[in-house]
Design an enzyme around this catalytic site. Structure first.
Site, PDB file in Angstrom:
ATOM      1  N   SER A   7      39.986  43.359  44.322  1.00  4.90           N
ATOM      2  CA  SER A   7      39.226  44.432  43.654  1.00  4.90           C
ATOM      3  C   SER A   7      38.423  45.228  44.677  1.00  4.90           C
ATOM      4  O   SER A   7      38.419  45.102  45.666  1.00  4.90           O
ATOM      5  CB  SER A   7      38.372  44.026  42.765  1.00  4.90           C
ATOM      6  N   GLU A  24      45.968  26.579  52.186  1.00  3.02           N
ATOM      7  CA  GLU A  24      45.955  25.618  53.144  1.00  3.02           C
ATOM      8  C   GLU A  24      47.258  24.669  53.250  1.00  3.02           C
ATOM      9  O   GLU A  24      47.598  24.366  54.252  1.00  3.02           O
ATOM     10  CB  GLU A  24      45.058  24.508  52.554  1.00  3.02           C
TER      11      GLU A  24
END
EC number: 3.5.1.97
Length: 821
Positions: free
Chosen positions: A263, A195
């Site tokens: 992952s 952000e």
């Protein structure tokens, strides 16, 4: 003269003798803390005797007659091998590192105190279900039993680091385990940084189209479940199916951009398995440390045996399998963090604006004690949206308007967090359906949970999804005004709205941190995703076979082909390949031709023994820097990893993106080919300075070494050679065998983030399942189990993952018996 010489010799001999004595004494004291795996110990707090069988890799197989005793044994084993790690993680979560490390961790302590995750953890204890409360208490008792043993038997304070840093070892509490789960959530979350970076870049560029170039939207509708292979590979048959076989201050817990959670996970249903049994492969990615964050273990519960990888401090196997269920996780990239600007009342700075007018901050004093210095007192502030963050962190001071503060809404700050109950319950689930039900208790960190039982595969996003108003002014992508009602969260969406893929028609489900689903705001998952490249290779590998095996899943985990390299090299070199006459020997043009000739014959495999990956990586890094440096100035340093979607947009001139190729400050108009050629020259100069001019002799592994660094001693001269584990590795930022590079000097291609654990589970023959971690079981640098798994991991080898206790006993390195007094 002779007399002086004799005295100098005597003094030198004395100095050498004192050094030898000091070294021997240090070794003796340090070795006292080496755990003895072969012993019998009387402990209180257990209902029956516990047996911990250490197999030949020191993986504990904890045999107990009750679940409570099994969790006690896990706590004891964690404390035997990772006591220092446990205490540092707890102090980090509590914001108490400066008590032992001094001012250099004050920034970290300040952030953790302001987030106040330890208070949230303490409040969450009573919200756990009964079996989890029992597990938390028993686990804490197991850790404390080891601490008592150390104190009673003078076992070198439990770890050699405790001799270097005076740190009291307070008894473990159930809240400590919940705090570590929240600490892991912090290490897996990157939306705060996203952000702020979007806000800073937007302010600098001012052009929405150019912002979409450098921070591109993830294309496509999302990939999770793959379709039936017959529709993609008409006529595919048996023959084809069988063919082929640094982030801030010291101990700073917030990941740098590009180094948050990642992952891989994929699963195959029986119809896509050669053995007709379900398959699952999982390799969670985290920053490399020594020891690894992962700790392999097996526990015997009343529901049956479970085996997999735990995180010291948490009484659960976070990934692994039982006889009935296997589960793996990937970071979901759920947007579970929002920043808010809070307007301070100019007439009363103790108040902030709300939709209903000004309201007093919630406040509390917090004292940070600093080693050898006076303590620092913080005034902690909260609004309805969450805690006030330090303006000096996350570059908030560069975007915060005068008269405002910034607060954080984040799911992990919940005081009713039942994530631990979900983790404990999942180990005892007997089916995918039960796993789905218990996982509704997950709050944070959000994950994509993939599960298999005997006949079903599924993936479910778990974790609380914030409920946002459709009228939210920034859609959660930028810091927004906290006093606007439509910007505030309104609780969480129901668990049923979390994306799920249950028994997909195509029989394959998986995730590489890619965009998994495309739903409009506010029912979206995220605007930011962790992968746009690996998923391309994964789709190709999965659909390249009609059926899979355990070995084909292993092969996919270890795949080092970069789809980004295959896509980008033809684009950026399209005007450079084989053009013009041979340049004179020794000129930059000749070196460029040699590099291009090598790359022209390269298949995109990021193999540690090849020169091409290093030339490619250096070229792309130099290219992106040339494209953005004149537009972004110093902010360009924050874009320290190559973004393939940006490079592709520029060289395909999507929506006018080729404008990035023109250097604003130059009189001529540069083309993208000009910049590509100049960037290649930059890369070759850098390579020559760092590795020499012989391109054919280059090795990617020399630049892409994985350093599993001790978080505290890893930078200490001399000691670092004993506590850090360094391995040359294949892979890269965009390969399935992901080895995320640092992106920063002096080693921009060092492998710093990847699969610290790999596991492949085959339910046709569950005991043929395999797993591995990146370093070793022990956190003690003098233990042979400190790094004994490292070379296996580097070579792509695995350990058997069997629940047969007889196999563990047959080659055990010791059996610890915990008996009732």
């Amino acid at each position: 003269m002779a007399l002086m010489f004799r005295w100098l010799l005597r003094l030198a001999s004395l100095a050498v003798a004192l050094i030898v004595i000091g070294v021997l004494l240090s070794y003796y004291l340090a070795s006292r803390s080496l755990p003895d795996y072969d012993k019998t110990l009387s402990v209180s707090g257990i209902t029956a005797d516990i047996e911990i069988v250490r197999d030949n890799s020191a993986v504990p197989h904890i045999m107990a007659l009750s679940d409570r005793d099994a969790f006690f044994g896990l706590g004891y084993a964690h404390a035997q091998d990772r006591l220092w790690q446990l205490m540092v993680m707890r102090r980090t979560a509590q914001g108490r590192l400066s008590e032992i490390f001094g001012r250099r961790t004050l920034r970290t302590d300040t952030l953790l105190r302001r987030l106040d995750i330890y208070s949230a953890a303490k409040a969450s204890v009573v919200h756990q279900d009964d079996r989890t409360l029992d597990a938390l208490e028993a686990y804490a008792a197991g850790i404390n039993a080891r601490i008592s043993e150390i104190n009673m038997e003078s076992l070198g304070r439990g770890a050699p680091e405790f001799f270097l840093f005076e740190a009291e070892i307070a008894p473990w509490q159930p809240a400590d385990s919940l705090a570590i789960i929240k600490l892991m959530a912090l290490q897996l979350s990157g939306h705060i940084g996203d952000e702020v970076l979007r806000a800073r870049t937007s302010l600098l560029l001012g052009d929405e189209a150019r912002l979409s170039d450098i921070l591109p939207e993830m294309p496509g509708s999302g990939v999770a479940a793959l379709p039936q292979i017959a529709r993609l590979l008409p006529g595919a048959g048996t023959q084809q199916a069988q063919a082929g076989t640094v982030g801030g201050d010291f101990l700073w817990p917030v990941p740098r951009r590009g180094l948050a959670g990642a992952s891989n996970v994929w699963a195959a249903a029986p119809e896509r398995s050669a053995s007709r049994g379900t398959l699952l492969a999982n390799d969670p990615h985290l920053g490399f440390t020594a020891p690894s964050i992962w700790y392999l273990a097996r526990m015997e519960l009343q529901s049956g045996g479970v085996i997999g990888a735990s995180i010291p401090g948490i009484p659960a196997l976070m990934v692994g399998r039982s006889r009935q269920l296997a589960w793996g996780i990937t970071s979901s990239y759920l947007d579970d963090q929002d920043l808010f600007f809070e307007e301070i009342n100019p007439d009363n700075r103790q108040e902030y604006r709300t939709p209903d007018g000004f309201k007093p901050f919630e406040t509390r004093q917090s004292i940070i004690r600093i080693k050898d210095e006076p303590p620092v007192t913080l005034t902690l502030l909260w609004t309805d949206n969450g805690p006030v963050l330090p303006s000096s962190q996350f570059n908030l001071d560069k975007i915060t308007p005068p008269g405002h503060l910034v607060t954080l809404s984040w799911t992990a700050l919940s005081h009713e967090d039942t994530s631990a109950s979900a983790a404990v319950g999942l180990m005892m689930a007997g089916s995918v359906e039960e796993g789905m039900q218990i996982s509704r208790l997950y709050v944070a960190p959000s994950q994509n949970l993939t599960m298999i039982d005997d006949d079903t595969v599924a993936m479910k996003l778990v974790g609380a999804m914030p409920r946002r108003d459709p009228a939210h002014e920034s859609l959660g992508r930028l810091p927004s005004r906290g006093w606007i009602a439509t910007n505030r969260w309104d609780g969480y969406l129901p668990y049923s709205s979390n994306p799920e893929f249950l028994a997909p028609e195509g029989g394959i489900v998986g995730n590489t941190n890619n965009k998994m689903i495309d739903r409009p705001f506010p029912n979206h998952v995220s605007f930011e995703w962790g992968d746009s490249q690996r998923v391309q290779r994964w789709t190709s590998v999965m659909q390249g076979r009609k059926v899979h095996t355990r070995d084909s899943f292993i092969e996919a985990q270890l795949d080092t082909v970069s789809p980004a390299a295959r896509t980008l090299l033809p684009l950026i070199g399209r005007d450079l390949w084989f053009t013009g006459e041979a340049a004179p020997q020794g000129t930059p043009a000749r070196q460029r031709q040699r590099a291009l000739a090598l790359l022209a014959d390269w298949n995109g495999e990021m193999n540690e023994h090849l020169p091409e990956p290093l030339i490619y990586a250096a070229w792309l890094r130099a290219l992106q820097d040339r494209l953005i440096r004149d537009d972004l100035g110093p902010l360009a340093a924050d874009f320290n990893h190559v973004e393939p979607l940006f490079i592709e947009r520029v060289f395909r001139d999507v929506d006018g993106a080729s404008v990035w190729c023109d250097v604003i400050r130059s009189a001529v108009v540069e083309t993208c080919s000009d910049i590509a050629r100049l960037a290649l020259d930059d890369a070759l100069i850098w390579i020559d300075e760092e590795f020499g001019s012989s391109l054919e002799s280059l090795r990617w592994g020399d630049a892409h070494a994985a350093t599993h660094r001790h978080p505290v001693l890893g930078e200490v001269p001399i000691l670092r050679y004993f506590v850090n584990v360094r391995q040359e590795t294949s892979g890269g930022d965009h390969t399935l065998m992901r080895g995320r590079t640092s992106g920063t000097e002096p080693e921009p291609f060092a492998n710093v983030h990847g699969a610290g654990y790999r596991g492949v589970y085959d339910f046709a023959d569950p005991d043929s399942s395999v797993f591995i971690s990146a370093t070793g079981q022990s956190g003690h640098p003098l233990s042979r189990h400190y790094d004994d798994l490292g070379q296996l991991w580097r070579r792509g080898e695995y350990l058997p993952m069997s629940l047969d206790i007889g196999l563990a006993r047959a080659a055990s390195v010791g059996i610890t018996r915990l008996v009732k007094p």
